[in-house]
Motif scaffolding. Structure first.
Motif, PDB file in Angstrom:
ATOM      1  N   VAL A   7       0.819  -1.336   0.063  1.00 42.99           N
ATOM      2  CA  VAL A   7      -0.181  -0.018   0.073  1.00 42.99           C
ATOM      3  C   VAL A   7       1.009   1.337   0.092  1.00 42.99           C
ATOM      4  CG1 VAL A   7      -1.886  -1.094   1.154  1.00 42.99           C
ATOM      5  CG2 VAL A   7      -0.277   0.073   2.435  1.00 42.99           C
ATOM      6  N   LYS A   8       0.413   2.277  -0.598  1.00 43.17           N
ATOM      7  CA  LYS A   8       1.158   3.487  -0.756  1.00 43.17           C
ATOM      8  C   LYS A   8       0.713   4.479   0.251  1.00 43.17           C
ATOM      9  CE  LYS A   8       2.126   7.473  -3.806  1.00 43.17           C
ATOM     10  NZ  LYS A   8       1.726   8.050  -4.921  1.00 43.17           N
ATOM     11  N   CYS A 118      -5.092   2.397  -1.431  1.00 39.85           N
ATOM     12  CA  CYS A 118      -4.847   0.966  -2.174  1.00 39.85           C
ATOM     13  C   CYS A 118      -6.154   0.684  -2.924  1.00 39.85           C
ATOM     14  CB  CYS A 118      -4.608  -0.100  -1.028  1.00 39.85           C
ATOM     15  SG  CYS A 118      -5.673  -0.389   0.353  1.00 39.85           S
ATOM     16  N   SER A 119      -6.210  -0.393  -3.454  1.00 34.89           N
ATOM     17  CA  SER A 119      -7.506  -0.812  -4.120  1.00 34.89           C
ATOM     18  C   SER A 119      -8.414  -1.454  -3.096  1.00 34.89           C
ATOM     19  CB  SER A 119      -7.191  -1.908  -5.133  1.00 34.89           C
ATOM     20  OG  SER A 119      -6.843  -2.881  -4.718  1.00 34.89           O
ATOM     21  N   PRO A 120      -9.720  -1.321  -3.623  1.00 33.34           N
ATOM     22  CA  PRO A 120     -10.666  -2.121  -2.805  1.00 33.34           C
ATOM     23  C   PRO A 120     -10.301  -3.347  -2.518  1.00 33.34           C
ATOM     24  CG  PRO A 120     -11.948  -0.727  -4.285  1.00 33.34           C
ATOM     25  CD  PRO A 120     -10.338  -0.634  -4.632  1.00 33.34           C
ATOM     26  N   LYS A 124      -9.619  -4.894   1.472  1.00 34.89           N
ATOM     27  CA  LYS A 124     -10.438  -6.318   2.028  1.00 34.89           C
ATOM     28  C   LYS A 124      -9.776  -7.099   2.293  1.00 34.89           C
ATOM     29  CE  LYS A 124     -14.200  -9.419   0.562  1.00 34.89           C
ATOM     30  NZ  LYS A 124     -15.145  -9.926  -0.477  1.00 34.89           N
ATOM     31  N   THR A 125      -8.658  -7.349   1.643  1.00 32.04           N
ATOM     32  CA  THR A 125      -7.503  -8.353   2.153  1.00 32.04           C
ATOM     33  C   THR A 125      -6.751  -8.049   3.293  1.00 32.04           C
ATOM     34  OG1 THR A 125      -7.065  -8.953  -0.204  1.00 32.04           O
ATOM     35  CG2 THR A 125      -5.383  -9.603   1.345  1.00 32.04           C
ATOM     36  N   TRP A 143       6.616   6.656   0.148  1.00 34.50           N
ATOM     37  CA  TRP A 143       6.337   5.699   1.192  1.00 34.50           C
ATOM     38  C   TRP A 143       5.596   4.475   0.899  1.00 34.50           C
ATOM     39  CZ3 TRP A 143      10.104   6.018   4.983  1.00 34.50           C
ATOM     40  CH2 TRP A 143      10.586   7.106   5.132  1.00 34.50           C
ATOM     41  N   PHE A 144       5.914   3.580   1.040  1.00 30.21           N
ATOM     42  CA  PHE A 144       5.212   2.214   0.950  1.00 30.21           C
ATOM     43  C   PHE A 144       5.250   1.402   2.221  1.00 30.21           C
ATOM     44  CE2 PHE A 144       6.531   3.442  -3.133  1.00 30.21           C
ATOM     45  CZ  PHE A 144       5.454   3.504  -4.076  1.00 30.21           C
ATOM     46  N   LEU A 145       4.312   0.675   2.361  1.00 32.59           N
ATOM     47  CA  LEU A 145       4.179  -0.278   3.472  1.00 32.59           C
ATOM     48  C   LEU A 145       3.935  -1.975   3.070  1.00 32.59           C
ATOM     49  CD1 LEU A 145       4.758  -0.005   6.571  1.00 32.59           C
ATOM     50  CD2 LEU A 145       2.157  -0.091   6.916  1.00 32.59           C
ATOM     51  N   MET A 146       4.634  -2.684   3.121  1.00 31.81           N
ATOM     52  CA  MET A 146       4.593  -4.064   2.614  1.00 31.81           C
ATOM     53  C   MET A 146       3.845  -5.074   3.865  1.00 31.81           C
ATOM     54  SD  MET A 146       5.949  -3.440  -0.252  1.00 31.81           S
ATOM     55  CE  MET A 146       7.061  -2.547  -1.207  1.00 31.81           C
TER      56      MET A 146
END
Length: 268
Positions: A7-8, A118-120, A124-125, A143-146
């Motif tokens: 996610v960004k 992020c996408s819907p 949900k995931t 910035w991103f979070l994995m």
């Protein structure tokens, strides 16, 4: 089944410095732990943690959880390196997700309300299956979070048949149904990018080097997207017809002529 969702993050100008300081501190801590592991030949997580735990907390200002995660990152990195050598071939913050914000541990304390995009389907995931570690990454000034998600294994069923997939260069993928996914456009795009890279390399300036790195990442993302679109299309056909997907087993011309395939969950 483990799945990583990226996610960004959209931190405010006030939040970004704390994230950057956290990333630097955790990376320095992981580097120190790696040096100790190498010097004292510590390969197991418990042994390394016992050796460096107090130093990491006192020297780098980390709390208990990021110290433990930094040690695990070092041990995992050495394990991966060893596996790669045998085959012949950092600092993670903790996080909690809400609807459209995330709570992240930083060196300035837990930071709440950091927005992310992020996408819907990704959201949900995350809400249903997020479990385990999350890695904070800064790439290209963004910035991103994995986030690691633990998704239940899909139900196993016996397919009504198989779609054979033959991969190549001229045709990126050819199915046994006779569908060709041609790679001419991708080849032209890569040749164009190669000319642009050559022009930048000829300049030999720092600005050209930075632009070259950005262009390389852009080309890689484009190729990944093309492969993803083709993969999704083949998977969609397989789902609609109740068939499985078999990727060609490259065992020689004879096996190809005889149609020898091996089952595969996904082509790329």
């Amino acid at each position: 089944m483990k799945l990583v969702v990226q996610v960004k993050l959209l931190p405010t100008p006030e939040q970004a410095p704390a994230l950057e300081a956290t990333l630097r501190a955790c990376n320095r801590a992981a580097t120190y732990a790696s040096q100790v592991a190498f010097a004292k030949h510590l390969k197991d997580r418990n042994g390394l943690q016992k050796e460096v735990y107090a130093d990491l907390k006192a020297t780098f200002g980390l709390s208990a959880q990021p110290v433990v995660r930094a040690v695990k990152k070092v041990v995992d990195a050495y394990a991966t390196l060893k596996a790669n050598l045998q085959a012949g071939n950092l600092g993670p913050p903790t996080s909690k997700y809400d609807a459209r914000t995330v709570s992240i541990w930083t060196v300035d304390g837990r930071m709440k309300g950091v927005r992310f995009a992020c996408s819907p389907d990704q959201l949900k995931t995350l809400v249903q299956y997020r479990k385990g570690e999350s890695d904070l990454v800064q790439r290209g000034g963004k910035w991103f979070l994995m986030a690691t998600c633990d998704i239940p294994e899909p139900a196993v069923y016996e397919p009504a048949g198989w779609i054979g997939v033959d991969r190549g260069i001229v045709n990126l993928a050819t199915t046994s149904d006779g569908t060709n996914h041609q790679g001419r456009r991708l080849s032209r795009y890569r040749r164009w990018q190669a000319r642009k890279r050559a022009e930048l390399q000829a300049r030999q300036t720092r600005s050209a080097t930075r632009r070259l790195a950005r262009r390389t990442r852009k080309e890689r993302r484009h190729a990944t997207q093309v492969n993803h679109v083709i993969s999704k299309e083949i998977v969609s056909v397989a789902q609609r017809t109740g068939r499985g997907i078999a990727v060609e087993h490259l065992g020689g011309i004879v096996s190809v002529a005889r149609g020898t395939f091996r089952p595969w969950a996904y082509i790329w």
